[in-house]
Motif scaffolding. Structure first.
Motif, mmCIF file in Angstrom:
data_model
loop_
_atom_site.group_PDB
_atom_site.id
_atom_site.type_symbol
_atom_site.label_atom_id
_atom_site.label_comp_id
_atom_site.label_asym_id
_atom_site.label_seq_id
_atom_site.Cartn_x
_atom_site.Cartn_y
_atom_site.Cartn_z
ATOM 1 N N TYR A 141 0.832 -1.202 0.000
ATOM 2 C CA TYR A 141 0.000 0.000 0.000
ATOM 3 C C TYR A 141 0.866 1.252 0.000
ATOM 4 O O TYR A 141 0.654 2.182 -0.789
ATOM 5 N N ASN A 142 1.853 1.303 0.894
ATOM 6 C CA ASN A 142 2.721 2.485 0.974
ATOM 7 C C ASN A 142 3.456 2.723 -0.335
ATOM 8 O O ASN A 142 3.657 3.873 -0.755
ATOM 9 N N LEU A 186 2.395 1.815 -3.430
ATOM 10 C CA LEU A 186 1.471 2.295 -4.455
ATOM 11 C C LEU A 186 0.905 3.671 -4.121
ATOM 12 O O LEU A 186 0.506 4.423 -5.017
ATOM 13 N N ASP A 187 0.894 4.023 -2.851
ATOM 14 C CA ASP A 187 0.408 5.340 -2.471
ATOM 15 C C ASP A 187 1.331 6.441 -2.977
ATOM 16 O O ASP A 187 0.951 7.618 -3.031
ATOM 17 N N GLN A 188 2.541 6.079 -3.368
ATOM 18 C CA GLN A 188 3.478 7.034 -3.961
ATOM 19 C C GLN A 188 3.200 7.275 -5.438
ATOM 20 O O GLN A 188 3.755 8.207 -6.039
ATOM 21 N N ARG A 189 2.361 6.430 -6.036
ATOM 22 C CA ARG A 189 2.083 6.571 -7.467
ATOM 23 C C ARG A 189 1.309 7.855 -7.733
ATOM 24 O O ARG A 189 0.361 8.175 -7.036
ATOM 25 N N ARG A 190 1.719 8.576 -8.755
ATOM 26 C CA ARG A 190 1.021 9.791 -9.161
ATOM 27 C C ARG A 190 0.911 9.840 -10.672
ATOM 28 O O ARG A 190 1.746 9.281 -11.394
ATOM 29 N N THR A 249 0.087 -0.347 -12.490
ATOM 30 C CA THR A 249 0.851 -0.797 -11.320
ATOM 31 C C THR A 249 2.239 -1.280 -11.734
ATOM 32 O O THR A 249 3.240 -0.980 -11.074
ATOM 33 N N GLU A 301 -5.111 14.839 -2.024
ATOM 34 C CA GLU A 301 -5.142 13.691 -1.128
ATOM 35 C C GLU A 301 -6.175 12.676 -1.603
ATOM 36 O O GLU A 301 -7.174 13.035 -2.246
ATOM 37 N N ARG A 302 -5.930 11.428 -1.277
ATOM 38 C CA ARG A 302 -6.883 10.376 -1.577
ATOM 39 C C ARG A 302 -7.898 10.267 -0.441
ATOM 40 O O ARG A 302 -7.601 10.579 0.706
#
Length: 230
Positions: free
Chosen positions: A35-36, A38-42, A167, A218-219
């Motif tokens: 999760y951490n 993929l949370d960096q994906r922009r 991804t 933010e998500r």
């Protein structure tokens, strides 16, 4: 116990699934780490023109092709474009559609919602990014005699494959952007695709320009996107 390497179901061979079972503690660690990551994906709109090897693009596409699909029909084609002249034609056609959209098709509310993202009708990344991957969905198959053969859950299947492709791009240390110029009929024409294929998504792929700035957005938190029934 002596487990068979394969069995026959309805006349078709089934093989033993190779499980990668983890302990509950390992599950927690792996799930939060992924999760951490993929949370960096922009979504990135500014690209460097540094080349990306074709083999990398091939591996990304093969990864996307592992997605599940209705009746395992795999109703997709991934067209990878690096030819500069073809990218220029795609950019020209896409910007023409985008201009029409911004000037007459899109509502004022839609354009207002897009303002934080800093996007407009100009799409220079379509030429600068070393690769464009255009995902096509196969609305049906065409048999050897030209007959139509059904595909199932096409949009769902191609959507899942596209998510896995995005991804895989992030995992490779590259960036992309989900670009959907509407309508996208020009892509099938420029790439000479058969009549049963429709453009689904266009992804520029490459390295980000340095420095690159992305919107500080933010998500939604978990309690706004999920309900648990325990």
């Amino acid at each position: 116990m002596n487990t068979k390497s394969h069995i026959i179901v309805n006349g078709y061979e089934h093989v033993v699934y190779q499980s990668n079972a983890l302990t509950q503690e390992e599950l927690r660690k792996e799930s939060i780490a992924f999760y951490n990551f993929l949370d960096q994906r922009r979504s990135v709109r500014e690209y460097d023109d540094t080349p990306v090897p074709k083999e990398v693009i091939e591996n990304l596409i093969k990864t996307a092709s592992t997605a599940p699909s209705g009746a395992h029909k795999q109703p997709w084609t991934f067209c990878a474009v690096s030819n500069p002249k073809l990218k220029a034609k795609i950019k020209e056609a896409a910007e023409a559609e985008e201009k029409e959209s911004y000037e007459s098709r899109m509502s004022d509310r839609w354009k207002k919602d897009l303002e934080p993202l800093g996007t407009d009708m100009h799409k220079p990344f379509l030429e600068i990014a070393p690769w464009l991957i255009i995902v096509f969905k196969k609305v049906h198959e065409i048999g050897e005699s030209g007959e139509k053969m059904n595909n199932y859950y096409v949009n769902e299947s191609v959507g899942i494959a596209s998510g896995m492709l995005i991804t895989a791009i992030h995992n490779a240390g590259l960036v992309t952007l989900t670009h959907t110029p509407s309508p996208m009929n020009f892509l099938a024409k420029l790439l000479n695709r058969p009549s049963n294929e429709r453009a689904f998504l266009l992804l520029p792929v490459g390295y980000p320009k340095s420095p690159t700035y992305v919107p500080n957005i933010e998500r939604k938190p978990l309690d706004q996107i999920a309900e648990f029934y325990e």
